[in-house]
Structure formats: C-alpha cells, structure tokens
Write a protein that holds these residues in place. Structure first.
Motif, PDB file in Angstrom:
ATOM      1  N   UNK A   1       0.864  -1.213  -0.090  1.00  0.00           N
ATOM      2  CA  UNK A   1       0.123  -0.158   0.163  1.00  0.00           C
ATOM      3  C   UNK A   1       0.886   1.261  -0.132  1.00  0.00           C
ATOM      4  N   UNK A   2       0.772   2.149  -0.908  1.00  0.00           N
ATOM      5  CA  UNK A   2       1.339   3.236  -1.029  1.00  0.00           C
ATOM      6  C   UNK A   2       0.715   4.322  -1.766  1.00  0.00           C
ATOM      7  N   UNK A   3       1.294   5.459  -1.664  1.00  0.00           N
ATOM      8  CA  UNK A   3       0.662   6.634  -2.265  1.00  0.00           C
ATOM      9  C   UNK A   3       1.648   7.706  -2.559  1.00  0.00           C
ATOM     10  N   UNK A   4       1.407   8.829  -3.709  1.00  0.00           N
ATOM     11  CA  UNK A   4       0.243   8.736  -4.481  1.00  0.00           C
ATOM     12  C   UNK A   4       0.321   7.689  -5.565  1.00  0.00           C
ATOM     13  N   UNK A   5      -0.671   7.728  -6.424  1.00  0.00           N
ATOM     14  CA  UNK A   5      -0.562   6.801  -7.717  1.00  0.00           C
ATOM     15  C   UNK A   5      -0.100   7.703  -8.859  1.00  0.00           C
ATOM     16  N   UNK A   6       0.222   7.101 -10.028  1.00  0.00           N
ATOM     17  CA  UNK A   6       0.559   8.002 -11.040  1.00  0.00           C
ATOM     18  C   UNK A   6      -0.645   7.773 -11.980  1.00  0.00           C
ATOM     19  N   UNK A   7      -1.076   6.656 -12.463  1.00  0.00           N
ATOM     20  CA  UNK A   7      -2.127   6.954 -13.669  1.00  0.00           C
ATOM     21  C   UNK A   7      -3.536   6.499 -13.113  1.00  0.00           C
ATOM     22  N   UNK A   8      -3.482   5.477 -12.276  1.00  0.00           N
ATOM     23  CA  UNK A   8      -4.717   4.533 -11.947  1.00  0.00           C
ATOM     24  C   UNK A   8      -4.700   4.463 -10.330  1.00  0.00           C
ATOM     25  N   UNK A   9      -5.552   4.645  -9.652  1.00  0.00           N
ATOM     26  CA  UNK A   9      -5.721   4.820  -8.011  1.00  0.00           C
ATOM     27  C   UNK A   9      -5.459   3.567  -7.712  1.00  0.00           C
TER      28      UNK A   9
END
Length: 502
Positions: free
Chosen positions: A93-101
């Motif tokens: 589990x990480x953040x943020x996303x680049x293209x898709x949540x």
C-alpha cells in the motif's frame, strides 16, 4: 446504481477529496485537528466496516515512513520478500498513484485488478453508508480520500489473505491513518530530508517525533543515518514506545555495484539497504529466517526486479522513434538534486562525447512551494555535475526547450478520472499564475535562454503535443519530466506510456 464498475468507484472516491479552499483553511489553522484526529477516526471507520485493529495484525505488516525514499524502500522490501517466498501473497500500500488509483493497492507487485478494486470499494462504501453510528457528531459519515483508501486496502488485504503487507505512511507517522496496526512485524524510517524542515515549518526533532510514532512495543525499530538531533529523538521514541530493538542500519557497500535497474540513482542505495534489513527483521520476527547471509541471491534478485514507476525512470517511447522520456516525480530540493545528478550521469541523458540530440524539460510544482528555488537547484546541479564529469557543455544550454504546464490532463479541460485533483485552485488553473511565475523565474535564472523556447501551457496534453512537434526532427530527443508525481502520471497517461512505464 445500474452498474458498479471501476469507473463508478473512482467517481465515488473523488467526491471524498478536499477542495483547495478546505486545504487552505487547514494549513492556515496549522493542520492540528485534521492530523491529530486521523488515528482515532480511522479506528472508528475500521470498526464500522466490521473489523477491529487487532485483526490487522494478521496482515504481517512492515510499516515504513520518512520524508524521502519511503515509497522506494517499500517497493524494494516487497520485492525482496516476494523473491524469497514466491508462493506467498504480498500486499503493498503506497501513495500517491501515477495513472490509476488502483496502483496504490498492489498484490504480488501488480495493481489490484479493476474488478476487485470495484468489488472491495463498494463493500466498504456500503458498510459505511449503512452503519452511521459515530462516537462524535464531528466525525463525518464518510472518511476523506486517503483515509478511505487506507481502510479499503486493509479490507482488500484481509479478504485476499495476504501473507505479508508493506504499508507506506501517508503523512507523518504518529497520527497517520496507516498507524492503527497495533503490532506490525517490523518498522522502518527512511531519511529525514532537511528541506522538509522549511516546507513543513517544523524542526528536525519535531519531524523525527512524528515519524517515530510508528515504532511499537516489542517490534524492531530501524532507521538509516539521520541528522544528529533527529536520530536522538528517534532513539528516545523507540525506547518510549517499547521497541524490541533500535538499529541504525548502515549502507551496504555491495549495493553500489548492484544494478538497481528499476530504481536508478545512487541515492537508492540507502533505501535498498534499509529494505534489506527490514526484510531480515521480518523473517527473523516470524522465526522463518531467510538466510545467514546479508545479501543472498534471493535478496539481490528481489532488489534487481524492483520496479517503482516515476522515480528516476527511463522510458523509450513505444510509438515514436528517437524519443526517450526521463521520469522523476522529485518535488523537494533534495530529491531534485538526486534527480538532476541521475540525468547528468554519463550515459543517461548526456554523453562524454558531447551533445548528440535535443533536450526538453517539462516542469510543474505544487502551489505554495518555491518554484524559483527548485529551478535554481536543477540549473546549479547540472552545472556542478557537468564539471564533475568533465563534460564540455553549459548548464545554460543544457535544455533546448522548457515547458511549464499544469497537471490538468487533457486539452478539453478535464482530468482522467483517476487523476482528478480537486485540491488545486481553479483560479490558478485558469490563469496559469504558477506556470507564468515559473517561466519568469527561468528567464531570470538564465537570461540568455530564448524566450521563444520557453512555453507556458494549460494542460499535460498541450505539453505532449509540443514535444511531438519538436520530435519530428531527425535527431534524438530526450525529455525530462519532473517537479510533481501528478505531472509524471499525466505524461504517462497522455503520451501512451502506460504499457511500458507501469
């Protein structure tokens, strides 16, 4: 609802974003209640969907925070564990996303499928809508964007029965919504970036106190070398919270000669070193020791196989000959320094024999940060690196064109659903105030740079179209995209790089 698709889930999720005005008010108040309440409110949301915090212990969590490198360290750690235990199911589990949540919730290193994301999303959504009993009326019925995703990740990982979970802190540590796991297997803190002192308006000891809040009773507490005053606070926090051990892990010399292809840049060696020690702590705590060796072949293979898109990443355009993208979401002075050192390493974007093609910089940064100091850092680091490597070029002419654009995805004025960002002022988007300021700062920094080659553009799509105009020439074209992970994600989306970049 007639359908409950992934797109429907993303649309619902975006309604939980705070708008720019709300965020400005939180910043003006010091952000106190917003952060201090996150922990207890997240516990309440978790209980409202049918779990207790103790249920999260079954996820076998490695919890990671820091001000820089926490995402990379998380990716390294997950890959090592998967390499050592190929039959296990891992959650990341990480953040943020680049293209898709759905990139934020990964199973065995891959983003959770759209169908599963939608399924688990609406299970959580429905339970929160149906069970509205709250301890305090001040607590909103629905959590905010990040908190909802955290609860969703916990639900998905529990339902899927993951064997090991790597959990990256969102912000801080002590009050972060990821910090509700009562007993993780191991905890780690990456570098405490000095420039965050200026950005966050806090001292190193204050930042260290927050980060050290992820340490837990009878759980190994690891960190890397830190500023003296920060290290002292981390040591105190580990003792205060009853950690089973506190260790400052050294950088592993062998990693300097290990090709970390998926995560380039010399600064990643420290992150990889922490990941190695976290993996050992994880296996030791589970009484399933991986090996007596510090760097067995399974660990090395895991490090080599790590992919973390948008960080010191080279992508050859799959559709256009001669076009290469250099993607790095660096958004602090220190990370921009690392990014610039990476691209100016011989063989990356420069050649010892001299310049052989054209170069473009696409840049944006978050409102409120000092864009002029960021651009100065890029220019100054380029100059020093060219001298270091004895490359006969000038920093003033290193880029042939610079593009300053917003993070708005498309020319018709909308974001891709997953990239919708309500936190940016619409006034700033329309007026291009920030981008104009960046262009002025660049001109002041390099007065000789042709104004005709400095472009202020309203969207990522406009920026991509400008690059494609330039790319029509026969010579190679290198494009550095940096300053914002949201910008990097938009470029991957609009330029059609997803299949090769993600």
């Amino acid at each position: 609802m007639a359908t409950r698709s992934y797109a429907d889930a993303v649309e619902h999720l975006n309604t939980l974003q705070s708008n720019a005005a709300v965020l400005d008010a939180i910043r003006a108040s010091g952000g106190g209640r917003a952060s201090n309440k996150a922990f207890e409110e997240t516990v309440e949301y978790l209980e409202r969907i049918g779990y207790s915090p103790s249920d999260l212990n079954t996820l076998n969590v490695i919890h990671i925070t820091g001000t820089k490198g926490k995402g990379s360290t998380s990716a390294f750690t997950e890959s090592i564990i998967r390499s050592c235990r190929p039959t296990w199911k891992t959650g990341l589990y990480t953040s943020p996303h680049l293209v898709a949540v759905r990139e934020r919730i990964r199973i065995n290193g891959a983003p959770i499928p759209e169908s599963e994301f939608a399924k688990y999303f609406f299970e959580v959504w429905d339970r929160l809508q149906q069970n509205t009993k709250r301890a305090s009326e001040e607590t909103s019925i629905m959590p905010g964007y990040f908190r909802f995703l955290t609860i969703l990740a916990f639900h998905a990982f529990l339902q899927l029965g993951v064997d090991a979970t790597i959990l990256e802190v969102g912000v801080g540590g002590t009050y972060d919504s990821t910090n509700i796991v009562p007993k993780p297997v191991a905890t780690g803190i990456t570098a405490l970036g000095l420039d965050h002192v200026h950005v966050l308006g806090k001292t190193i000891p204050e930042i260290a106190w927050q980060k050290g809040g992820i340490y837990k009773k009878d759980v190994p507490a690891l960190t890397v070398e830190q500023p003296v005053e920060g290290l002292a606070v981390l040591r105190e926090r580990a003792a205060e919270l009853g950690a089973s051990e506190f260790a400052v892990v050294p950088t592993i010399p062998e990693l300097f000669t290990t090709t970390l292809a998926g995560l380039a840049g010399a600064h990643q060696v420290q992150n990889a070193s922490l990941a190695v020690h976290l993996a050992h702590a994880f296996f030791n705590s589970r009484q399933k020791k991986a090996t007596e060796q510090l760097l067995p072949i399974t660990f090395i293979q895991g490090l080599k196989n790590t992919r973390w898109p948008g960080r010191c990443q080279t992508v050859v355009d799959p559709q256009r000959d001669g076009l290469t993208w250099f993607l790095d979401g660096a958004h602090t002075l220190e990370s921009l320094d690392c990014c610039t050192k990476w691209i100016t390493s011989p063989g990356v974007i420069v050649q010892a024999s001299g310049k052989t093609g054209s170069r473009v910089l696409i840049f944006n940064c978050t409102s409120g940060r000092s864009g002029s100091s960021f651009l100065a850092k890029i220019r100054d680091t380029i100059a020093s690196q060219l001298r270091l490597h004895q490359i006969d070029e000038s920093a003033d002419t290193f880029f042939d064109r610079v593009i300053f654009c917003t993070n708005l995805t498309y020319a018709d004025g909308h974001y891709k659903g997953d990239l919708t960002n309500n936190t940016i002022s619409q006034t700033d988007l329309v007026s291009l105030n920030l981008q104009e300021q960046l262009a002025t700062a660049w001109s002041d920094l390099i007065p000789s740079f042709p104004k005709s080659n400095t472009h202020v553009l309203p969207t990522v799509e406009h920026a991509i179209n400008k690059v494609r105009e330039v790319n029509q020439a026969s010579k190679p074209l290198s494009v550095l995209v940096t300053g914002s992970l949201h910008l990097v994600g938009g470029v991957i989306e609009v330029a059609g790089l997803s299949e090769v970049a993600l």
